[in-house]
Design a protein around this motif. Sequence first.
Motif, PDB file in Angstrom:
ATOM      1  N   VAL A  76       0.556  -1.633   0.104  1.00  0.00           N
ATOM      2  CA  VAL A  76      -0.110   0.015  -0.168  1.00  0.00           C
ATOM      3  C   VAL A  76       1.159   1.583  -0.153  1.00  0.00           C
ATOM      4  O   VAL A  76       0.543   2.357  -1.243  1.00  0.00           O
ATOM      5  CB  VAL A  76      -1.033  -0.083   1.067  1.00  0.00           C
ATOM      6  N   THR A  77       1.486   1.087   0.967  1.00  0.00           N
ATOM      7  CA  THR A  77       2.844   2.725   0.805  1.00  0.00           C
ATOM      8  C   THR A  77       4.129   2.481   0.671  1.00  0.00           C
ATOM      9  O   THR A  77       4.598   3.144   0.389  1.00  0.00           O
ATOM     10  CB  THR A  77       3.110   2.784   2.631  1.00  0.00           C
ATOM     11  N   LEU A  78       4.326   0.908   0.245  1.00  0.00           N
ATOM     12  CA  LEU A  78       5.985   0.005  -0.716  1.00  0.00           C
ATOM     13  C   LEU A  78       6.843   1.469   0.206  1.00  0.00           C
ATOM     14  O   LEU A  78       7.954   1.182  -0.075  1.00  0.00           O
ATOM     15  CB  LEU A  78       5.835   1.718  -2.346  1.00  0.00           C
ATOM     16  N   ASP A  79       6.495   1.433   1.882  1.00  0.00           N
ATOM     17  CA  ASP A  79       7.485   1.319   2.460  1.00  0.00           C
ATOM     18  C   ASP A  79       8.441   0.594   2.749  1.00  0.00           C
ATOM     19  O   ASP A  79       7.387  -0.888   2.585  1.00  0.00           O
ATOM     20  CB  ASP A  79       6.891   1.749   4.230  1.00  0.00           C
ATOM     21  N   LEU A  80       9.971   0.253   3.178  1.00  0.00           N
ATOM     22  CA  LEU A  80      10.955  -0.707   3.405  1.00  0.00           C
ATOM     23  C   LEU A  80       9.970  -1.495   4.460  1.00  0.00           C
ATOM     24  O   LEU A  80      10.261  -1.370   5.196  1.00  0.00           O
ATOM     25  CB  LEU A  80      12.037  -0.575   3.115  1.00  0.00           C
ATOM     26  N   ILE A  81       9.667  -2.886   4.413  1.00  0.00           N
ATOM     27  CA  ILE A  81       9.351  -3.850   5.526  1.00  0.00           C
ATOM     28  C   ILE A  81      10.498  -4.513   6.185  1.00  0.00           C
ATOM     29  O   ILE A  81      10.668  -4.177   7.302  1.00  0.00           O
ATOM     30  CB  ILE A  81       8.121  -4.756   5.512  1.00  0.00           C
ATOM     31  N   LYS A  82      11.169  -5.291   5.152  1.00  0.00           N
ATOM     32  CA  LYS A  82      12.741  -6.706   5.637  1.00  0.00           C
ATOM     33  C   LYS A  82      13.395  -6.626   4.913  1.00  0.00           C
ATOM     34  O   LYS A  82      12.686  -6.261   3.013  1.00  0.00           O
ATOM     35  CB  LYS A  82      11.799  -7.514   6.940  1.00  0.00           C
TER      36      LYS A  82
END
Length: 279
Positions: free
Chosen positions: A148-154
Amino acid sequence: MSDPTVIVVGNEKGGAGKSTLAIHIATGLLHAGRRVAVIDLDLRQRSMAKFFANRAAWMAANEQVLPMPIEPDMGDGKTLAKADEAEQTRIFEAAFAHARASADVILIDTPGGDTLLSRMAHGLADQIVTPMNDSFVDFDLLGHVDPVTLDLIKPSIYSESVWEARKHRAISQGRNATIDWIVVVNRLAVAAARNRQRLEERIEKLSRRVGFRMGPGLRDRVIYRELFPFGLTVADLSNDVRPVSVSLAHVAARQEMRSLMLALGLDSGTLDAPLDAAA
């Protein structure tokens, strides 16, 4: 003689440009006067092996002399791919020992997938060069992003593989032994794109998290492909070696390749010399 530098070109995704990058690094080093041994672990496709076979044939047909690498015998690729792990290990270790005794740089091209030989090669690396295309499809092997946000998760599977290679090296050679990991975004389109900006932001965040540095890649140029059938790269082009008409695009590609070599901390050899384009 000191131990050779081991450079592994790796990415577990096919089509990222590993072999293209490998043959350009190899020819750049050869023209810089280095003794280069090449090991092609892409046992089915064997693009790097075919490239240097083409090079030998082109030189013979055109009465030219160009630097060639040392190619330790790995036997028939398809047969080796079907061999058990013990046999694969034996053949690879023999080839690596030959390269280690003969060269000051060992360049290993790995396949697009997780294989025993690829893991062994990564564990021996002094430097890992990972090409990726200008795409979140390729980035997915390095890091997972929020849909959804394209934020880096891992970090993702290939980053974890490099982590394991670094851990193995630290255990076998001491905690101060390091692997220099460089990620290059390959096959860039000439025009800038919003997607690229988003991708570069995530790559930058991941680089700080898992410990790689960014390097300049090779743009998506026909030039890099049109010389392959001759076994040549832009590093080989000169007044005597011109199988195709040299244009400003070839000059730009040569500068691109020089930037890559310098970013990797490698000699740029004949790439420092000017190349005159046809009028």
